[in-house]
Scaffold this motif. Structure first.
Motif, short mmCIF file in Angstrom:
data_model
loop_
_atom_site.label_atom_id
_atom_site.label_comp_id
_atom_site.label_asym_id
_atom_site.label_seq_id
_atom_site.Cartn_x
_atom_site.Cartn_y
_atom_site.Cartn_z
N ILE A 156 0.81 -1.28 -0.16
CA ILE A 156 0.11 -0.06 -0.11
C ILE A 156 0.90 1.34 -0.06
O ILE A 156 0.74 2.09 -0.78
N ASN A 157 1.93 1.24 0.76
CA ASN A 157 2.93 2.52 0.86
C ASN A 157 3.33 2.77 -0.65
O ASN A 157 3.47 3.81 -0.94
N LYS A 158 3.84 1.59 -1.38
CA LYS A 158 4.62 1.61 -2.42
C LYS A 158 3.47 2.17 -3.43
O LYS A 158 3.69 3.13 -4.24
N ALA A 159 2.52 1.67 -3.47
CA ALA A 159 1.24 2.17 -4.50
C ALA A 159 0.89 3.64 -4.30
O ALA A 159 1.06 4.47 -5.26
N LEU A 160 0.47 3.95 -2.89
CA LEU A 160 0.19 5.40 -2.57
C LEU A 160 1.49 6.22 -3.19
O LEU A 160 1.09 7.57 -3.45
N SER A 161 2.69 5.93 -2.56
CA SER A 161 3.67 6.88 -2.72
C SER A 161 3.97 7.10 -4.29
O SER A 161 4.20 8.29 -4.58
N THR A 162 3.82 6.09 -5.12
CA THR A 162 4.05 6.15 -6.43
C THR A 162 2.74 6.93 -7.14
O THR A 162 3.11 8.14 -7.82
N LEU A 163 1.72 6.73 -6.64
CA LEU A 163 0.57 7.65 -7.21
C LEU A 163 0.43 8.94 -6.88
O LEU A 163 0.01 9.82 -7.72
N LEU A 164 0.83 9.35 -5.65
CA LEU A 164 0.86 10.59 -5.16
C LEU A 164 2.38 11.51 -5.39
O LEU A 164 2.08 12.57 -5.04
N GLN A 165 3.23 10.62 -5.78
CA GLN A 165 4.45 11.25 -5.85
C GLN A 165 4.94 12.08 -4.45
O GLN A 165 5.42 13.12 -4.49
N GLU A 166 4.54 11.26 -3.49
CA GLU A 166 5.10 11.89 -2.09
C GLU A 166 5.25 10.73 -1.35
O GLU A 166 4.50 9.73 -1.49
N GLU A 167 6.03 10.71 -0.31
CA GLU A 167 6.29 9.57 0.46
C GLU A 167 5.17 9.22 1.55
O GLU A 167 4.73 10.29 2.37
N ILE A 168 4.27 8.27 1.38
CA ILE A 168 2.98 8.00 2.11
C ILE A 168 3.33 6.87 2.85
O ILE A 168 4.03 5.94 2.73
N MET A 169 2.96 7.00 4.35
CA MET A 169 3.41 5.99 5.40
C MET A 169 2.00 5.71 5.78
O MET A 169 1.37 6.53 6.47
N ILE A 170 1.10 4.22 5.72
CA ILE A 170 -0.16 4.18 6.02
C ILE A 170 -0.11 3.58 7.41
O ILE A 170 0.82 2.71 7.87
N THR A 171 -1.03 3.91 8.22
CA THR A 171 -1.26 3.26 9.63
C THR A 171 -2.34 2.48 9.46
O THR A 171 -3.54 2.80 9.34
N GLY A 172 -2.63 1.07 9.85
CA GLY A 172 -3.33 0.17 10.11
C GLY A 172 -4.18 0.15 11.21
O GLY A 172 -3.71 0.52 12.29
N ALA A 173 -5.41 -0.36 11.09
CA ALA A 173 -6.20 -0.43 12.31
C ALA A 173 -5.46 -1.41 13.45
O ALA A 173 -5.75 -1.54 14.81
N GLY A 174 -4.70 -2.33 13.07
CA GLY A 174 -4.02 -3.40 13.65
C GLY A 174 -3.27 -4.32 12.69
O GLY A 174 -3.25 -4.01 11.62
N ARG A 175 -2.66 -5.35 13.32
CA ARG A 175 -1.88 -6.07 12.60
C ARG A 175 -2.63 -7.48 12.37
O ARG A 175 -3.34 -7.62 12.94
N THR A 176 -2.31 -8.01 11.06
CA THR A 176 -2.75 -9.33 10.77
C THR A 176 -1.37 -10.36 10.81
O THR A 176 -0.51 -9.86 10.05
N ASP A 177 -1.52 -11.50 11.21
CA ASP A 177 -0.42 -12.34 11.01
C ASP A 177 -0.27 -12.87 9.62
O ASP A 177 -1.10 -12.90 8.83
N THR A 178 0.87 -13.42 9.53
CA THR A 178 1.16 -14.44 8.12
C THR A 178 -0.16 -15.20 7.63
O THR A 178 -0.57 -15.96 8.53
N GLY A 179 -0.56 -15.17 6.47
CA GLY A 179 -1.50 -15.88 6.08
C GLY A 179 -3.02 -15.37 6.52
O GLY A 179 -3.98 -16.23 6.04
N VAL A 180 -3.12 -14.85 7.42
CA VAL A 180 -4.46 -14.28 7.82
C VAL A 180 -5.05 -13.36 6.66
O VAL A 180 -4.31 -12.26 6.23
N HIS A 181 -6.27 -13.32 6.66
CA HIS A 181 -6.96 -12.60 5.63
C HIS A 181 -7.80 -11.19 6.12
O HIS A 181 -8.04 -11.41 7.40
N ALA A 182 -7.85 -10.31 5.36
CA ALA A 182 -8.91 -9.06 5.71
C ALA A 182 -9.96 -8.93 4.82
O ALA A 182 -9.69 -8.72 3.68
N GLU A 183 -11.32 -9.16 5.36
CA GLU A 183 -12.45 -8.61 4.43
C GLU A 183 -12.39 -7.32 4.65
O GLU A 183 -13.25 -6.35 3.87
N GLN A 184 -12.29 -6.80 5.70
CA GLN A 184 -12.20 -5.31 5.85
C GLN A 184 -11.27 -4.60 6.96
O GLN A 184 -11.16 -5.09 8.07
N LEU A 185 -10.24 -4.01 6.55
CA LEU A 185 -9.29 -3.39 7.43
C LEU A 185 -9.21 -1.98 6.94
O LEU A 185 -9.13 -1.40 6.09
#
Lengths: 250, 250
Positions: A31-60
């Motif tokens: 997400i950081n890579k995509a937003l930084s490229t599209l907006l041409q500024e360094e974007i650091m996204i903050t998530g609501a929480g972590r998910t572990d390896t292999g865990v899915h998110a239907e809404q985050l």
């Protein structure tokens, strides 16, 4: 400067979880890579929480700050074209500057999905468990969780959290589309907690642990008294609540 | 000697189709290997038809002959334990010696599934196509297919079939769970036919081809006049009919 919320969904199979880290592929990094490229500024996204390896998110939900005015509809379209096929962005919208994806969240809901018959189409999206289960007993045990607050017994021993207190507001099993699904909502979760709870409730369903024993296990605050953790690929983060957001999902 | 039918389902993503072949991984090979090991005799299974690389099956019947008496329930259980997670066996039952998985089949039904919004959980199980479509026009065109019998225009030029005649009994589009699904039933299908039909109907839905033009395209018997084939991963074999079998699926 303005703050934006993004609603994301992703299949966790090919990621080492949400959180950015060295030498591992993470959703946050994509997400950081995509937003930084599209907006041409360094974007650091903050998530609501972590998910572990292999865990899915239907809404985050996650937030980021940008120094430029953003056309949210256009960015949404571009972001979905840029992101890999296993990460989708559902919406982007401006919020107040002190709205925070993690700290403003009032609850999180997880589902753990069990496939009771062999299903070749859900091998990465449900835990295959073809053994006999007493679901009524599992629901009795699930109800007991709502009265508890200290879930140390379901927590990975090495964590950096200051407290093991959580307030669970719902916890139940239901059958849906040939799956047995456990839904659990709380203000916060400890690392590995849902998978340890599900493993313990499966022990209840298989008569390895009695419903009454669950209270003792929780009181012991000892992880080794609870059941084994179930695999990551059956776990979905499904909903995150914010006071300033209307329900986005039914 | 007795003949047995097996009902199978598989996710085609990791296979070079149904049919056994040198230097490629096939579903048929997996089934032969599993049954031969479990029954300790050389088993050669015959499928109702082939599926191409990446195509899925929700229902495919196949038959095999065995020289020994078989406990079908026990073999079913063992077979599912032995087979990889992306191949499931739904049932095994004895049939008459001249019942044939391929030649006795009276119809086959395929579905082509299109994801109209980006869905990270169906990347291997639906074709992502987020463009505007006139579904009413696509259904008008689909109805025309039922009146036709020579489908050379939708067939791969190099095939070993003797005739390009097929009798289509149903062909329609419907919306279901955020997917646009094309269902088509016929007595037989030519190689690549469903994917070429779907590609052509998507052209109709995007106003690149007029509904009336479809009749001319079919009459031309020329593959290059029809639309492009859509990708394999949206295609599912969903039902196969036999006169001696009651409907197994609703």
């Amino acid at each position: 400067m303005a703050r934006y919320f993004v609603e994301l969904a992703y299949k966790g199979t090919n990621y080492h979880g949400w959180q950015i880290q060295q030498n591992a592929h993470s959703v946050q990094e994509e997400i950081n890579k995509a937003l930084s490229t599209l907006l041409q500024e360094e974007i650091m996204i903050t998530g609501a929480g972590r998910t572990d390896t292999g865990v899915h998110a239907e809404q985050l939900f996650a937030h980021f700050d940008s120094i430029q005015p953003i056309d949210a509809a256009q960015l949404l379209f571009k972001l979905n074209s840029f992101l890999p096929t296993d990460i989708a962005c559902k919406q982007i919208f401006e919020v107040k500057e002190d709205d925070h994806a993690r700290f403003s969240a009032t609850y999180r809901t997880y589902e753990y999905r069990i496939s009771t018959t062999k299903n070749p189409f859900t091998t990465e999206l449900a835990h295959y468990f073809p053994y006999k289960l007493d679901v009524a007993k599992m629901n009795e045990a699930a109800e007991l969780l709502i009265q508890e607050t200290d879930f140390s017994c379901f927590s990975k021993s090495k964590t950096d959290t200051f407290t093991n207190m959580c307030h669970i507001t719902e916890a139940y099993w239901k059958n849906h589309n040939e799956q047995l699904i456990f839904t659990i909502t709380a203000n916060r979760f400890l690392r590995n907690m849902v998978r340890a709870i599900v493993g313990t409730l499966l022990d209840v369903g298989q008569q390895k642990i009695k419903v009454e024993e669950l209270t003792e296990i929780i009181a012991s605050k000892n992880r080794s008294n609870a059941g084994k953790s179930v695999p990551a690929h059956g776990l979905f983060l499904t909903k995150i609540g914010y006071p300033f957001l209307k329900e986005v999902k039914g």
